[in-house]
Motif scaffolding. Structure first.
Motif, mmCIF file in Angstrom:
data_model
loop_
_atom_site.group_PDB
_atom_site.id
_atom_site.type_symbol
_atom_site.label_atom_id
_atom_site.label_comp_id
_atom_site.label_asym_id
_atom_site.label_seq_id
_atom_site.Cartn_x
_atom_site.Cartn_y
_atom_site.Cartn_z
ATOM 1 N N LEU A 45 53.565 11.480 43.474
ATOM 2 C CA LEU A 45 53.628 12.940 43.269
ATOM 3 C C LEU A 45 52.331 13.539 43.947
ATOM 4 O O LEU A 45 52.417 14.490 44.855
ATOM 5 C CB LEU A 45 53.432 13.592 41.820
ATOM 6 N N ARG A 46 51.188 13.063 43.710
ATOM 7 C CA ARG A 46 50.014 13.395 44.439
ATOM 8 C C ARG A 46 50.088 13.420 46.117
ATOM 9 O O ARG A 46 49.916 14.176 46.598
ATOM 10 C CB ARG A 46 48.991 12.615 44.088
ATOM 11 N N ARG A 92 62.081 10.322 48.099
ATOM 12 C CA ARG A 92 63.214 10.310 47.140
ATOM 13 C C ARG A 92 62.742 10.055 45.796
ATOM 14 O O ARG A 92 61.808 9.717 45.496
ATOM 15 C CB ARG A 92 64.158 9.083 47.598
ATOM 16 N N GLY A 93 63.533 10.383 44.849
ATOM 17 C CA GLY A 93 63.106 10.315 43.424
ATOM 18 C C GLY A 93 62.203 11.475 42.894
ATOM 19 O O GLY A 93 61.971 11.532 41.552
ATOM 20 N N LYS A 120 58.367 14.114 38.597
ATOM 21 C CA LYS A 120 58.789 12.685 38.788
ATOM 22 C C LYS A 120 58.445 12.059 37.273
ATOM 23 O O LYS A 120 57.211 11.975 36.997
ATOM 24 C CB LYS A 120 58.154 11.777 39.771
ATOM 25 N N ASP A 121 59.538 11.439 36.332
ATOM 26 C CA ASP A 121 59.248 10.877 35.238
ATOM 27 C C ASP A 121 58.655 12.199 34.416
ATOM 28 O O ASP A 121 58.889 12.999 34.278
ATOM 29 C CB ASP A 121 58.389 9.852 35.504
ATOM 30 N N ASP A 122 57.309 11.758 33.838
ATOM 31 C CA ASP A 122 56.596 12.695 33.106
ATOM 32 C C ASP A 122 55.645 13.533 33.698
ATOM 33 O O ASP A 122 54.729 14.144 33.140
ATOM 34 C CB ASP A 122 56.238 12.021 31.640
#
Length: 139
Positions: A45-46, A92-93, A120-122
Motif C-alpha cells: 500500500l505504501r 492487483r489486490g 488491502k487486508d486491514d
C-alpha cells in the motif's frame, strides 16, 4: 619462491567457495528485505500510494509545462489512472475508492480535488490532491 600447482588449484577453489558464500549472503539479505518491506500488505500500500502520488505530481507539472489543463481519469475497473497520454497501472489486490473519478488539473495547480483511498487486508492509505493548490499528499 615458486607456488606449487596444487596450491594454485586450491587457491582457485577457495575463491569459488568464497564467491558462492557471498552470493548466498546477498540472496538471504535480499529475501529478508523483500519480506520486510515489499511483501506485506502495508508495504504494498505504501508503495502504491507513493507511486500514485508521484504520478499526480508529474501530471500537475505537465499541465504547468504545457500551459493548458490536463484531464485525469481514475478507473477502478480498469485499475488505471490516466493523465494526458500517460498511464499508471494500480497493483492487483488493492481496493480503490472511488470506483471512478474524472478531473481537470489546471496549469495554476487548481483542480476539483481528489481523495483516493487504497486498501488491502486491514490496511489503508490515502492519496489527496488539494483542490486549490494542486498539492499531493500521501498518508
Amino acid at each position: 619462491m615458486r607456488i606449487s600447482l596444487a596450491r594454485r588449484r586450491n587457491a582457485r577453489g577457495l575463491a569459488t567457495v568464497e564467491v558462492l558464500v557471498a552470493v548466498a549472503i546477498v540472496l538471504m539479505v535480499g529475501a529478508i528485505g523483500i519480506v520486510s518491506f515489499g511483501g506485506t500488505a502495508r508495504g504494498e500500500l505504501r508503495t502504491e500510494a507513493a507511486d500514485m502520488g508521484l504520478f499526480l505530481q508529474q501530471t500537475r507539472l505537465r499541465a504547468l509545462e504545457l500551459g493548458r489543463p490536463v484531464e485525469v481519469i481514475l478507473s477502478a475497473s480498469d485499475r488505471t489512472l490516466l493523465a494526458g497520454g500517460a498511464t499508471h497501472v494500480i497493483a492487483r489486490g488493492i481496493t480503490i475508492e472511488p470506483d471512478e473519478a474524472r478531473l481537470i488539473l489546471e496549469p495554476s495547480g487548481g483542480s476539483e480535488g481528489l481523495i483516493v483511498t487504497l486498501s488491502k487486508d486491514d490496511h489503508s492509505a490515502t492519496v489527496t490532491l488539494d483542490w486549490l493548490t494542486g498539492r499531493v499528499e500521501v498518508q
